[in-house]
Scaffold this motif. Structure first.
Motif, PDB file in Angstrom:
ATOM      1  N   ASP A 133     -28.875   1.674   1.036  1.00  0.00           N
ATOM      2  CA  ASP A 133     -27.839   2.208   0.617  1.00  0.00           C
ATOM      3  C   ASP A 133     -27.666   3.246  -0.030  1.00  0.00           C
ATOM      4  O   ASP A 133     -28.556   2.857  -1.253  1.00  0.00           O
ATOM      5  N   ILE A 134     -27.215   4.504   0.307  1.00  0.00           N
ATOM      6  CA  ILE A 134     -27.590   5.405  -0.645  1.00  0.00           C
ATOM      7  C   ILE A 134     -26.319   6.324  -0.968  1.00  0.00           C
ATOM      8  O   ILE A 134     -25.068   6.451  -0.293  1.00  0.00           O
ATOM      9  N   ALA A 135     -25.909   6.407  -2.575  1.00  0.00           N
ATOM     10  CA  ALA A 135     -24.552   7.198  -2.686  1.00  0.00           C
ATOM     11  C   ALA A 135     -24.578   8.643  -3.148  1.00  0.00           C
ATOM     12  O   ALA A 135     -25.117   7.897  -3.966  1.00  0.00           O
ATOM     13  N   VAL A 136     -23.670   9.092  -2.721  1.00  0.00           N
ATOM     14  CA  VAL A 136     -23.920  10.472  -4.300  1.00  0.00           C
ATOM     15  C   VAL A 136     -22.040  11.286  -4.564  1.00  0.00           C
ATOM     16  O   VAL A 136     -21.314  11.315  -3.441  1.00  0.00           O
ATOM     17  N   TYR A 137     -21.670  10.991  -5.848  1.00  0.00           N
ATOM     18  CA  TYR A 137     -20.507  11.330  -6.048  1.00  0.00           C
ATOM     19  C   TYR A 137     -20.264  12.950  -6.687  1.00  0.00           C
ATOM     20  O   TYR A 137     -20.912  13.188  -7.597  1.00  0.00           O
ATOM     21  N   ASP A 138     -20.169  13.523  -5.723  1.00  0.00           N
ATOM     22  CA  ASP A 138     -19.540  14.705  -6.057  1.00  0.00           C
ATOM     23  C   ASP A 138     -18.830  15.548  -7.327  1.00  0.00           C
ATOM     24  O   ASP A 138     -17.698  15.324  -6.479  1.00  0.00           O
ATOM     25  N   THR A 161     -20.305  11.233  -1.173  1.00  0.00           N
ATOM     26  CA  THR A 161     -21.426  10.525   0.381  1.00  0.00           C
ATOM     27  C   THR A 161     -22.455   9.492   0.539  1.00  0.00           C
ATOM     28  O   THR A 161     -22.759   9.230  -0.920  1.00  0.00           O
ATOM     29  N   GLN A 162     -21.794   8.782   1.846  1.00  0.00           N
ATOM     30  CA  GLN A 162     -22.319   7.067   1.592  1.00  0.00           C
ATOM     31  C   GLN A 162     -22.981   7.324   2.518  1.00  0.00           C
ATOM     32  O   GLN A 162     -22.664   7.463   3.664  1.00  0.00           O
ATOM     33  N   LEU A 163     -24.585   6.255   2.747  1.00  0.00           N
ATOM     34  CA  LEU A 163     -25.089   5.681   3.879  1.00  0.00           C
ATOM     35  C   LEU A 163     -25.388   4.700   3.941  1.00  0.00           C
ATOM     36  O   LEU A 163     -26.332   4.857   3.159  1.00  0.00           O
ATOM     37  N   GLU A 186     -22.317  19.783   3.875  1.00  0.00           N
ATOM     38  CA  GLU A 186     -23.075  19.534   2.960  1.00  0.00           C
ATOM     39  C   GLU A 186     -23.101  17.258   3.474  1.00  0.00           C
ATOM     40  O   GLU A 186     -24.119  17.315   3.579  1.00  0.00           O
ATOM     41  N   SER A 187     -22.271  17.321   3.670  1.00  0.00           N
ATOM     42  CA  SER A 187     -22.306  16.064   3.319  1.00  0.00           C
ATOM     43  C   SER A 187     -22.552  15.000   4.604  1.00  0.00           C
ATOM     44  O   SER A 187     -23.897  14.732   4.487  1.00  0.00           O
ATOM     45  N   ASN A 188     -23.291  15.852   5.148  1.00  0.00           N
ATOM     46  CA  ASN A 188     -23.437  15.881   7.311  1.00  0.00           C
ATOM     47  C   ASN A 188     -24.765  16.033   7.065  1.00  0.00           C
ATOM     48  O   ASN A 188     -25.498  15.080   7.354  1.00  0.00           O
ATOM     49  N   ASN A 189     -25.250  17.767   5.866  1.00  0.00           N
ATOM     50  CA  ASN A 189     -26.517  17.596   6.174  1.00  0.00           C
ATOM     51  C   ASN A 189     -26.998  16.585   5.173  1.00  0.00           C
ATOM     52  O   ASN A 189     -28.547  15.792   5.936  1.00  0.00           O
ATOM     53  N   LEU A 190     -26.427  16.398   4.307  1.00  0.00           N
ATOM     54  CA  LEU A 190     -27.581  15.743   3.580  1.00  0.00           C
ATOM     55  C   LEU A 190     -27.450  13.596   3.853  1.00  0.00           C
ATOM     56  O   LEU A 190     -28.414  13.169   4.210  1.00  0.00           O
ATOM     57  N   LYS A 191     -26.353  13.341   5.244  1.00  0.00           N
ATOM     58  CA  LYS A 191     -27.234  12.057   5.519  1.00  0.00           C
ATOM     59  C   LYS A 191     -27.801  11.883   6.880  1.00  0.00           C
ATOM     60  O   LYS A 191     -28.858  11.153   7.118  1.00  0.00           O
ATOM     61  N   GLN A 234     -12.048   7.161  -9.848  1.00  0.00           N
ATOM     62  CA  GLN A 234     -12.628   8.579 -10.468  1.00  0.00           C
ATOM     63  C   GLN A 234     -14.074   7.731  -9.645  1.00  0.00           C
ATOM     64  O   GLN A 234     -15.542   8.891 -10.532  1.00  0.00           O
ATOM     65  N   MET A 235     -14.245   6.471  -9.836  1.00  0.00           N
ATOM     66  CA  MET A 235     -15.785   5.706  -9.560  1.00  0.00           C
ATOM     67  C   MET A 235     -15.832   5.290  -8.200  1.00  0.00           C
ATOM     68  O   MET A 235     -16.140   3.902  -8.143  1.00  0.00           O
ATOM     69  N   PRO A 236     -15.176   5.714  -6.829  1.00  0.00           N
ATOM     70  CA  PRO A 236     -15.142   4.927  -5.913  1.00  0.00           C
ATOM     71  C   PRO A 236     -16.504   4.534  -4.684  1.00  0.00           C
ATOM     72  O   PRO A 236     -16.657   4.231  -4.735  1.00  0.00           O
ATOM     73  N   CYS A 237     -16.931   5.014  -5.422  1.00  0.00           N
ATOM     74  CA  CYS A 237     -18.300   4.461  -4.660  1.00  0.00           C
ATOM     75  C   CYS A 237     -18.924   3.172  -5.625  1.00  0.00           C
ATOM     76  O   CYS A 237     -19.685   2.496  -4.904  1.00  0.00           O
TER      77      CYS A 237
END
Length: 159
Positions: A71-76, A83-85, A51-56, A151-154
């Motif tokens: 810069d895009i980041a989503v925390y699940d 997932t960050q790119l 899922e992370s690879n598909n999103l990227k 809890q907030m790695p992004c």
């Protein structure tokens, strides 16, 4: 008297065999359960990775067309994966003050979960962060409160 002794032995043997069987079944079940859990976790990790690879891949198609750094980041929260790119890894992005609300919310949630209150130091930092928009106080809360950062790695890449 010998007939009674002979009758007790089969019961003891049957009891012993029964105990061994129950113990063996319990061990087999325990091992199978562990293996089942391990297989589930491995499958879940593979799905999350896919899922992370598909999103990227989807993001990459969009980012490649941009003339500005993005810069895009989503925390699940379910998987604990961020997932960050970025289309420019050398650019730092300012999040403005909205990130301070997330920092405060996580700090308060952490204390509510633990059944504790803010320390005087945390209270001073939180007040300065919210009332004075103090960036140093926000950074200090992130750096001194490892649980908040975890809890907030992004946010660690942006603050």
């Amino acid at each position: 008297m010998t007939s009674r002794t002979n009758l007790k032995r089969p019961y003891k043997q049957v009891l012993f065999v029964g105990v061994v069987l129950v113990f063996g079944i319990a061990l087999a079940y325990k091992y199978a359960g562990r293996q089942l859990i391990a297989d589930f976790e491995a499958t879940k990790a593979a799905v999350v990775s896919d899922e992370s690879n598909n999103l990227k891949t989807a993001w990459r198609g969009i980012l490649d067309k941009q003339n500005a750094p993005v810069d895009i980041a989503v925390y699940d929260h379910k998987t604990g994966v961020t997932t960050q790119l970025s289309n420019d890894a050398n650019v730092q992005f300012k999040t403005a003050s909205i990130v301070k609300v997330a920092i405060l919310a996580n700090l308060l949630r952490q204390h509510a979960t633990n059944g504790t209150g803010l320390s005087n130091y945390e209270d001073e930092l939180a007040s300065a962060m919210i009332q004075d928009s103090d960036n140093d106080a926000a950074t200090a809360l992130l750096e001194t409160e490892g649980a908040i950062r975890n809890q907030m790695p992004c946010l660690s890449a942006w603050v």
